[in-house]
Design an enzyme around this catalytic site. Sequence first.
Site, short mmCIF file in Angstrom:
data_model
loop_
_atom_site.label_atom_id
_atom_site.label_comp_id
_atom_site.label_asym_id
_atom_site.label_seq_id
_atom_site.Cartn_x
_atom_site.Cartn_y
_atom_site.Cartn_z
N SER A 135 0.96 -1.06 0.07
CA SER A 135 0.13 0.06 0.03
C SER A 135 0.97 1.30 0.02
O SER A 135 1.69 1.31 0.86
CB SER A 135 -0.65 -0.02 1.47
OG SER A 135 -1.49 1.20 1.44
N LYS A 161 -1.18 -0.98 -4.41
CA LYS A 161 -2.30 -0.18 -4.20
C LYS A 161 -2.09 1.28 -3.85
O LYS A 161 -1.26 1.36 -3.20
CB LYS A 161 -2.92 -0.81 -2.71
CG LYS A 161 -3.94 0.16 -1.90
CD LYS A 161 -4.66 -0.63 -0.85
CE LYS A 161 -4.92 0.23 0.35
NZ LYS A 161 -5.55 -0.71 1.47
N LYS A 163 -2.98 5.04 -2.70
CA LYS A 163 -3.84 6.05 -2.24
C LYS A 163 -4.34 7.14 -2.97
O LYS A 163 -3.16 7.48 -3.63
CB LYS A 163 -3.49 6.33 -0.57
CG LYS A 163 -3.19 5.43 0.19
CD LYS A 163 -4.31 5.03 0.72
CE LYS A 163 -4.11 3.99 1.98
NZ LYS A 163 -5.11 3.41 2.62
N ASP A 188 -7.07 3.12 -3.32
CA ASP A 188 -7.98 3.18 -2.11
C ASP A 188 -8.26 4.71 -1.72
O ASP A 188 -7.20 5.50 -1.68
CB ASP A 188 -6.85 2.52 -0.80
CG ASP A 188 -7.98 2.44 0.25
OD1 ASP A 188 -8.86 3.15 0.60
OD2 ASP A 188 -7.46 1.90 1.30
N GLU A 213 -11.00 0.78 -3.71
CA GLU A 213 -11.30 0.53 -2.34
C GLU A 213 -11.97 1.65 -1.57
O GLU A 213 -11.35 2.79 -1.84
CB GLU A 213 -10.13 0.12 -1.49
CG GLU A 213 -10.21 -0.20 -0.08
CD GLU A 213 -9.01 -1.00 0.58
OE1 GLU A 213 -7.97 -1.10 0.01
OE2 GLU A 213 -8.86 -0.79 1.86
N ASP A 238 -13.91 -1.28 2.81
CA ASP A 238 -13.11 -1.42 4.20
C ASP A 238 -13.65 -0.68 5.11
O ASP A 238 -14.36 -1.46 5.75
CB ASP A 238 -11.52 -0.79 3.35
CG ASP A 238 -10.78 -0.52 4.66
OD1 ASP A 238 -11.12 -1.00 5.94
OD2 ASP A 238 -9.51 -0.13 4.70
N LYS A 262 -10.20 -6.64 8.04
CA LYS A 262 -9.33 -6.27 8.90
C LYS A 262 -9.69 -6.96 10.26
O LYS A 262 -10.73 -6.43 10.80
CB LYS A 262 -9.14 -4.80 8.93
CG LYS A 262 -8.34 -3.99 7.61
CD LYS A 262 -8.05 -2.50 8.00
CE LYS A 262 -7.45 -2.09 6.75
NZ LYS A 262 -7.47 -0.41 6.84
N GLY A 290 -4.33 -3.92 6.10
CA GLY A 290 -3.43 -3.67 7.13
C GLY A 290 -3.66 -2.45 7.77
O GLY A 290 -4.12 -1.42 7.25
O1 OSB Z 1 -7.27 2.10 4.38
O2 OSB Z 1 -6.24 0.17 4.11
C1 OSB Z 1 -6.34 1.34 4.83
C2 OSB Z 1 -3.21 2.06 6.69
C3 OSB Z 1 -3.83 2.73 7.93
C4 OSB Z 1 -5.23 3.04 7.87
C5 OSB Z 1 -5.87 2.63 6.82
C6 OSB Z 1 -5.50 1.85 5.68
C7 OSB Z 1 -3.99 1.55 5.64
C8 OSB Z 1 -3.34 1.14 4.61
C9 OSB Z 1 -1.88 0.65 5.06
O3 OSB Z 1 -3.56 1.20 3.46
C10 OSB Z 1 -2.10 -0.87 4.90
C11 OSB Z 1 -0.70 -1.63 5.39
O4 OSB Z 1 0.27 -1.98 4.54
O5 OSB Z 1 -0.53 -1.87 6.53
MG MG Z 2 -8.37 1.08 3.08
#
Ligand code: OSB
Ligand code: MG
Length: 369
Positions: A135, A161, A163, A188, A213, A238, A262, A290
């Site tokens: 991510s 992925k 953001k 995402d 996402e 999510d 999660k 994550g």
């Molecule tokens: O939206 O998936 C998410 C991290 C913190 C809060 C929300 C998210 C995330 C990540 C990181 O996308 C995922 C990871 O590599 O731990």
């Molecule tokens: Mg997410």
Amino acid sequence: MIIEEIQLRLINMELISLFETSFGREKKRKIIIVKMVSDDLEGYGECVAMEGPWYSYETVETAWSILQKYMIPLVLGKDVKDPSDLLKLLSKVRGHNMARASLEEAFWDLYAKSLGEPLSRVLGGVKNKIPSGVSIGIQKNIQQLLKTIDTYLSEGYQRVKLKIKPSWDIEVIKEVRKHYPDIPLMVDANAAYTISDAHHLKKLDEFNLLMIEQPLGYDDLVDHAKLQSMLKTPICLDESIKTINDARAALKLGSCKIINIKVGRVGGLFYAKKIHDLCQANGVPVWCGGMLETGIGRAINVAIASLPNFKLPNDISASKRYYHEDIVDPPFELNSDGTINVPKNPGIGVKILEERIEKKTVKEATFKV
Ligand code: OSB
Ligand code: MG
């Protein structure tokens, strides 16, 4: 198993680099580690609540307070035979899933250790290694983003992925696709858009993304269903899926075609498995998200991701993607085929480096019968 002792530690983990999403930037990760003791065995859990109430209403402080004031007193000294028994004791408390999950995970670790089995097997896992994706936060500029993607691809990650947010979306993805026409790619938005952006989001359809996402509101299912009916690209939820009932409603409404599970967000491994099973029965694939976990949370994620309906690469990266120094041994490493091994030792299957945890501790509380 009598729950004889529970210890909470708030630790401060330095992130290797800034992690930026549509709701803010993280430079360090404050995180609560839970240790539960029964009969010479120790179980560990990790509370994934973040410092501020942005991803979720829960924060490090609310979780600490709810654990200490309400949840720990409900389970301390009790004779608990299995995880669903523990959840029954906690069921008086509504919400606060991340706090709940941290206790439940510690119990699962104890429980699996008492059986002498790896957590993965106790949960019904069927894989020896799980596919790993990465991510990537919002970057300063596109050059920096391309460089970052290149680094992770060369390490072997199976999917990327990105953001996104309203000022960092279509043009960015277009540029990334120009350089990497074929990589497994997804985005995402962390709820940064509304349904009035539907025509804008529709432009993402031309980039052959694995999924989008959480484009819309963190508590919305109705507009996601409307948006999904307009898009070719699958929507993955999510933030919107906090309970099994949320998942049932989303499937019924057609709000998504994929769910990101999660463990913390859904209140523990028991519920994570329930959502997994529901999705499997409905032909909807899931993957494990994550929360910038330490090795403890990572071990728990790897265990749940070994279940059969985790069919897409997970946001479970190597320890060194976020931290110079993990608190478990061995740290999680990426195999050359872009996978991470599922530990085979009993429980979460990694050794906890107590001295390192102690060094990073900023607050501690121990509860005994
Ligand atoms: O939206 O998936 C998410 C991290 C913190 C809060 C929300 C998210 C995330 C990540 C990181 O996308 C995922 C990871 O590599 O731990
Ligand atoms: Mg997410």
